[in-house]
Design a protein around this motif. Structure first.
Motif, short mmCIF file in Angstrom:
data_model
loop_
_atom_site.label_atom_id
_atom_site.label_comp_id
_atom_site.label_asym_id
_atom_site.label_seq_id
_atom_site.Cartn_x
_atom_site.Cartn_y
_atom_site.Cartn_z
N ASN A 62 0.86 -1.17 0.00
CA ASN A 62 0.00 0.00 0.00
C ASN A 62 0.90 1.23 0.00
O ASN A 62 1.57 1.53 1.00
CB ASN A 62 -0.89 -0.02 1.25
CG ASN A 62 -1.91 1.11 1.26
OD1 ASN A 62 -1.54 2.27 1.07
ND2 ASN A 62 -3.16 0.78 1.47
N GLY A 65 0.05 4.20 2.58
CA GLY A 65 0.15 3.72 3.94
C GLY A 65 1.48 3.08 4.28
O GLY A 65 1.75 2.76 5.44
N LYS A 66 2.33 2.87 3.24
CA LYS A 66 3.63 2.22 3.41
C LYS A 66 3.48 0.91 4.19
O LYS A 66 4.22 0.63 5.14
CB LYS A 66 4.61 3.16 4.11
CG LYS A 66 4.91 4.43 3.33
CD LYS A 66 5.90 5.33 4.06
CE LYS A 66 6.17 6.60 3.25
NZ LYS A 66 7.13 7.51 3.93
N ASP A 67 2.51 0.11 3.77
CA ASP A 67 2.16 -1.11 4.50
C ASP A 67 2.27 -2.32 3.58
O ASP A 67 1.80 -2.28 2.43
CB ASP A 67 0.74 -0.99 5.05
CG ASP A 67 0.37 -2.15 5.96
OD1 ASP A 67 1.28 -2.86 6.42
OD2 ASP A 67 -0.84 -2.34 6.20
N ARG A 69 1.66 -6.51 2.80
CA ARG A 69 0.82 -7.68 3.09
C ARG A 69 1.41 -8.87 2.34
O ARG A 69 1.57 -8.83 1.12
CB ARG A 69 -0.63 -7.44 2.65
CG ARG A 69 -1.58 -8.61 2.87
CD ARG A 69 -2.99 -8.20 2.44
NE ARG A 69 -3.95 -9.27 2.55
CZ ARG A 69 -4.23 -10.13 1.58
NH1 ARG A 69 -3.59 -10.04 0.40
NH2 ARG A 69 -5.13 -11.09 1.74
N SER A 90 -0.41 -9.32 7.58
CA SER A 90 -0.44 -7.88 7.33
C SER A 90 0.48 -7.21 8.33
O SER A 90 0.30 -7.36 9.55
CB SER A 90 -1.87 -7.34 7.47
OG SER A 90 -2.73 -7.95 6.53
N GLY A 92 1.06 -3.88 8.91
CA GLY A 92 0.55 -2.70 9.58
C GLY A 92 -0.23 -2.99 10.85
O GLY A 92 0.03 -2.40 11.90
N ASP A 93 -1.19 -3.90 10.78
CA ASP A 93 -1.99 -4.24 11.95
C ASP A 93 -1.52 -5.52 12.63
O ASP A 93 -2.19 -6.03 13.54
CB ASP A 93 -3.48 -4.35 11.59
CG ASP A 93 -3.72 -5.33 10.44
OD1 ASP A 93 -2.77 -6.03 10.05
OD2 ASP A 93 -4.84 -5.37 9.94
N ASN A 94 -0.37 -6.05 12.17
CA ASN A 94 0.22 -7.25 12.78
C ASN A 94 -0.81 -8.37 12.91
O ASN A 94 -0.96 -8.99 13.97
CB ASN A 94 0.82 -6.92 14.16
CG ASN A 94 1.72 -8.03 14.67
OD1 ASN A 94 2.31 -8.77 13.89
ND2 ASN A 94 1.82 -8.15 15.98
#
Length: 213
Positions: A62, A65-67, A69, A90, A92-94
């Motif tokens: 992303n 969001g620099k995230d 997956r 993921s 970002g949300d671990n």
């Protein structure tokens, strides 16, 4: 080189999205623009990049969001039956999800989906294909203690009609899709909130074209 273009239009939001994918050897490169990019004007919102090797792995990034997956797929044998495993993480949300599907035969399979760290977040689904034309998919959510049901039926040579119902949210979904070798893939879905009869159904249309160049 082969490429595919997928477009999506949400009639309720009057918003669109697009995905472009290129095949480079046995790897696919994909770029996606979502509603935020189209509706709010030029921006990086909703912009995502992905690298995929079908059947092995997918890495999504992303951009705003620099995230990351990560998704990895593998298949093993259990009592001479194929067990297809998918591991999704993921950053970002671990959050980590493990999905397994045991193929009993050509008409029957059982799937289990579990979010690690959440003992009650387990979903079990049974799939039965009757005479290769009609598919029945009852599923049970242990966390919500509720059942969902879905049924699909092949129509003509390249069409599928599907209906689904979620008991917990009283959500009814209807879908028609067509996979044509000459005209590509076209799908239209409608979602109805039966708990709120005054709410308009959500209607989305999608199209996919394959391009050789």
């Amino acid at each position: 080189m082969k490429a595919s273009l997928k477009t999506r239009y949400d009639f309720n939001k009057h918003a669109g999205a697009a995905t472009v994918a290129f095949g480079v050897g046995d790897v696919k490169l994909r770029a996606t623009l979502t509603d935020a990019t189209v509706v709010m004007g030029p921006s990086m919102n909703g912009f995502a990049l992905a690298v995929e090797k079908p059947g092995f792995f997918i890495v999504d990034y992303n951009v705003p969001g620099k995230d990351f997956r990560f998704q990895f797929m593998n298949s093993v044998k259990v009592l001479q039956k194929p067990l297809n495993l998918t591991y999704i993480h993921s950053v970002g949300d671990n959050r980590t999800i493990v999905d397994g599907t045991l193929v009993l035969d050509s008409a029957n399979k059982v799937s289990v989906n579990h979010m690690l760290g959440s003992p009650k977040n387990v979903k079990v689904k049974y799939t039965y294909v009757h005479k290769g034309l009609t598919t029945f998919e009852p599923s049970y959510d242990l966390g919500k203690n509720t059942w969902d049901f879905a049924m699909a039926r092949k129509v003509y040579d390249d069409g599928v009609v599907r209906a689904s119902y979620q008991l917990s949210s009283k959500a009814l979904g209807l879908e028609w899709s067509r996979d044509s070798k000459t005209n590509g893939v076209f799908k239209i879905t409608a979602a109805f909130d039966l708990a709120n009869e005054l709410k308009a159904p959500k209607v989305i249309a999608e199209s996919t074209w394959n391009i050789d160049f």
